[in-house]
Every structure is written in structure tokens, then in C-alpha cells.
Design a protein around this motif. Structure first.
Motif, PDB file in Angstrom:
ATOM      1  N   ALA A 157       1.549   6.819  -6.810  1.00  0.00           N
ATOM      2  CA  ALA A 157       0.473   7.742  -7.176  1.00  0.00           C
ATOM      3  C   ALA A 157       0.908   9.188  -6.967  1.00  0.00           C
ATOM      4  O   ALA A 157       0.663  10.048  -7.827  1.00  0.00           O
ATOM      5  N   VAL A 158       1.558   9.477  -5.846  1.00  0.00           N
ATOM      6  CA  VAL A 158       2.038  10.834  -5.584  1.00  0.00           C
ATOM      7  C   VAL A 158       3.090  11.232  -6.613  1.00  0.00           C
ATOM      8  O   VAL A 158       3.069  12.353  -7.136  1.00  0.00           O
ATOM      9  N   PHE A 164       3.406  10.092  -9.675  1.00  0.00           N
ATOM     10  CA  PHE A 164       2.731  10.281 -10.963  1.00  0.00           C
ATOM     11  C   PHE A 164       2.035  11.639 -11.018  1.00  0.00           C
ATOM     12  O   PHE A 164       2.166  12.370 -12.006  1.00  0.00           O
ATOM     13  N   ILE A 165       1.316  11.985  -9.962  1.00  0.00           N
ATOM     14  CA  ILE A 165       0.628  13.279  -9.913  1.00  0.00           C
ATOM     15  C   ILE A 165       1.637  14.419  -9.977  1.00  0.00           C
ATOM     16  O   ILE A 165       1.431  15.403 -10.696  1.00  0.00           O
ATOM     17  N   GLN A 172       2.213   1.807  -3.477  1.00  0.00           N
ATOM     18  CA  GLN A 172       1.149   2.300  -4.346  1.00  0.00           C
ATOM     19  C   GLN A 172       0.888   3.787  -4.108  1.00  0.00           C
ATOM     20  O   GLN A 172       0.739   4.552  -5.070  1.00  0.00           O
ATOM     21  N   VAL A 173       0.858   4.209  -2.858  1.00  0.00           N
ATOM     22  CA  VAL A 173       0.646   5.627  -2.541  1.00  0.00           C
ATOM     23  C   VAL A 173       1.821   6.451  -3.050  1.00  0.00           C
ATOM     24  O   VAL A 173       1.632   7.516  -3.649  1.00  0.00           O
ATOM     25  N   ARG A 229       0.842  -1.204   0.000  1.00  0.00           N
ATOM     26  CA  ARG A 229       0.000   0.000   0.000  1.00  0.00           C
ATOM     27  C   ARG A 229       0.876   1.253   0.000  1.00  0.00           C
ATOM     28  O   ARG A 229       0.581   2.224  -0.700  1.00  0.00           O
TER      29      ARG A 229
END
Length: 52
Positions: A34-35, A37-38, A30-31, A27
Motif C-alpha cells: 500500500a505504501v 502504491f501510494i 500488505q502495508v 499484514r
């Protein structure tokens, strides 16, 4: 205290505890992804490195 059906490993944690730690690790990755990528999308919108 470990449950009856869980096996104690040489590192001192049970299989259930290892699965729980692995779940937290997955997890977290994954977080982090995502951060990242953003952040890349926001920087690309601000200053595109492939002019179009």
C-alpha cells in the motif's frame, strides 16, 4: 507452554504460533504494498513518466 491440541514443530514453535507469525508477515506485506502504491501514484502525479 503450548496448548494441548497444538503440535510442536521441529523449529520449536507450535502451529498456532506459526499462524500468528504468518498473519503478521502477510499484514506487513500488505502495508508495504500500500505504501509503495501510494508513493508511485504521488511520484506519477508530480512527474508523469507517460506524457499524455
Amino acid at each position: 507452554m503450548p496448548e494441548q491440541n497444538s503440535v510442536m514443530n521441529p523449529n520449536g514453535i507450535s502451529d498456532d504460533e506459526a499462524k500468528e507469525i504468518h498473519g503478521y508477515f502477510v499484514r506487513g506485506v500488505q502495508v508495504w504494498a500500500a505504501v509503495a502504491f501510494i508513493a508511485h501514484v504521488l511520484v506519477w502525479q508530480w512527474l508523469p513518466w507517460f506524457p499524455g
